[in-house]
Design an enzyme around this catalytic site. Sequence first.
Site, short mmCIF file in Angstrom:
data_model
loop_
_atom_site.label_atom_id
_atom_site.label_comp_id
_atom_site.label_asym_id
_atom_site.label_seq_id
_atom_site.Cartn_x
_atom_site.Cartn_y
_atom_site.Cartn_z
CE1 TYR A 173 -2.70 -42.39 -29.87
CE2 TYR A 173 -1.98 -40.90 -32.25
CZ TYR A 173 -2.21 -42.49 -31.52
OH TYR A 173 -1.32 -43.27 -31.47
CG ASP A 209 -2.68 -44.30 -14.07
OD1 ASP A 209 -2.36 -43.40 -14.73
OD2 ASP A 209 -4.34 -43.60 -13.55
CB VAL A 210 1.97 -44.83 -16.92
CG1 VAL A 210 2.14 -46.19 -17.14
CG2 VAL A 210 1.32 -44.38 -17.60
CE LYS A 252 1.08 -42.05 -28.54
NZ LYS A 252 1.86 -43.41 -28.26
CG ASN A 260 2.55 -50.16 -26.42
OD1 ASN A 260 2.59 -50.03 -27.49
ND2 ASN A 260 1.82 -50.95 -25.27
#
Length: 260
Positions: A158, A65-66, A162, A92
């Site tokens: 989101y 789990d990053v 980003k 990614n």
Amino acid sequence: MKIDHHERRVLVTGGSSGLGRAMCLAFAACGAQVAINYRSSGEEAEALVKQIRDDGGTAIAVHADVSNPAAVEVMFEQIDAIWGGIDILVNNAGIDGSRATVWQGRVEEWQNVVDINLNGAYLCARQALRRMIGQQHGVVLNITSVHERIPWGGYSAYAASKAGLSMMAKSMALESAPYGVRVLCLAPGAIQTPINEAVWSDPQGCEDLLQKIPMARIGQPEDVAGVAVFLASDLAAYMTGATIYVDGGMTNYPSFSHGG
């Protein structure tokens, strides 16, 4: 002119499906050794490993789990133990979260998107850069989105994650350039993957989406994968700190194509 990644060790987070899968296949086709990170899709990751090996390539699946610092550290230690280090990191892994206005959304959902998209990329880059700085070479490629630049109603977490990832990458690029390490962002537009199937599989939704794309088609994962292997290659050796958009022109304000 050929893109050659032979003997390069690549980690693609969220690599078992969608864009990640396409990039894993593209790097493997260029000769790279590919570590496919997954969180919950172990069967898909192992199937992809088999496909790459059956085609004569080298691949492993690594679970993490990053957004978990300890899990990320263990993942990199596993890669160290098998391959002795890393040359290319592709950040990614990401989610878009549930649609909600800022005042209606749940704090926990905001935090989850930011934890995976931004904090997860930081944690992986931190581990990768520690290794790359020491070896005086390496590439960190962050998959952002057109929404690092274009606002997206209902998905503020989101878009914020980003945009934050883009600026974090620029700062990392400044820090690591003197050590021969490059840091870049690749920003996809509308790409046909499982994460947005609800839009492109719906005729009305698809029609609306195409009006936002001057090239009048939805991108394919391979459109992004080809640019990824280029940016991580020696052909792009003088590029760092930049965002490359792969969006069919979405960021060019298509509504102004016929004048203001």
